[in-house]
Design an enzyme around this catalytic site. Structure first.
Site, PDB file in Angstrom:
ATOM      1  NE  ARG A  44     -25.916   2.506  -2.106  1.00 42.54           N
ATOM      2  CZ  ARG A  44     -25.572   1.439  -2.826  1.00 42.54           C
ATOM      3  NH1 ARG A  44     -25.605   1.497  -4.143  1.00 42.54           N
ATOM      4  NH2 ARG A  44     -25.185   0.334  -2.244  1.00 42.54           N
ATOM      5  CG  LEU A  45     -18.447   4.070  -5.401  1.00 43.19           C
ATOM      6  CD1 LEU A  45     -19.002   4.656  -6.692  1.00 43.19           C
ATOM      7  CD2 LEU A  45     -17.042   4.611  -5.146  1.00 43.19           C
ATOM      8  CG  ASP A  46     -23.271  -0.026  -6.591  1.00 49.13           C
ATOM      9  OD1 ASP A  46     -24.120   0.281  -5.741  1.00 49.13           O
ATOM     10  OD2 ASP A  46     -23.480   0.022  -7.818  1.00 49.13           O
ATOM     11  NE  ARG A  47     -18.800  -6.677  -0.403  1.00 55.09           N
ATOM     12  CZ  ARG A  47     -19.137  -7.892   0.012  1.00 55.09           C
ATOM     13  NH1 ARG A  47     -20.394  -8.305  -0.103  1.00 55.09           N
ATOM     14  NH2 ARG A  47     -18.219  -8.692   0.547  1.00 55.09           N
TER      15      ARG A  47
END
Length: 213
Positions: A44-47
């Site tokens: 994932r990659l943070d918002r």
């Protein structure tokens, strides 16, 4: 034949295809940009972070990319508050102790502002009395908000965070919101069989129509 999608995730986009939040209005998700059926994020990659996100339809490859056991190096370009000195850089490289334990050793160096850097919307906060600078961090683990916690631990809060590469894959040729897909003939080494076969540019609209190139 496995498919691997390389996506340059813009700021303020969730690393998922649906938004389960009910308050605050709809938030942008991967479905606003990517119309490839059957692929799912590998990690994932943070918002509030930008840059490379990999998606695949191969479960084993997805697990390998996201698992810390396989130690795929992930390169981050990080704009921080202040100018880290040699001691701060050495601490990041050696590993800092966070609430969930010490981090693995990392590669770190000071860098100039990255070439071809796109504008962020909204821009970072600016404090006229406090300079900012850029560093590059290469990690082999991926804890929750790890880069931000690491730079804060050495006294240099992160202002902007861009993931530039994951293993052998990087952002070359991808503007924010763009993706390309490659086919993998052998996922054991995740080597691409061919050149990218599709590329799509996206705007902020919900589920836009794709464009071939």
């Amino acid at each position: 034949m496995a498919r691997l999608v390389l996506f340059n995730k813009p700021y303020d986009v969730l690393s998922q295809f649906t938004d389960r939040a009910t308050a605050g209005g709809p938030r942008r998700t991967l479905s606003d940009f990517i119309d490839v059926p059957g692929v799912y994020p590998a990690g994932r990659l943070d918002r509030d972070s930008e840059g490379l996100l990999l998606l695949t339809d191969d479960g084993a490859l997805q697990a390998r990319i996201s698992s810390p056991r396989d130690k795929w190096p992930k390169t981050y370009r990080v704009q921080v508050e202040g100018i880290p000195d040699a001691a701060a850089l050495a601490a990041l490289g050696k590993g800092v102790t966070l609430k969930d334990g010490p981090t693995r050793p990392a590669k770190v160096r000071a860098i100039p502002e990255p070439e071809g850097l796109w504008a962020r919307n909204p821009p970072i906060r600016v404090r006229p009395t406090v300079p900012d600078s850029w560093i590059e961090l290469v990690l082999t683990e991926g804890r929750n908000r790890q880069v931000r916690r690491m730079t804060a631990a050495v006294g240099h809060p992160t202002l902007r965070l861009i993931r530039a590469s994951i293993g052998p894959y990087d952002l070359t040729g991808l503007a924010p919101g763009e993706w390309r897909m490659i086919e993998l003939s052998d996922t054991r080494d995740a080597g691409p069989r061919s050149e990218p076969v599709r590329k799509s540019q996206r705007g902020p609209k919900r589920r836009p129509t794709g464009r071939h190139s």
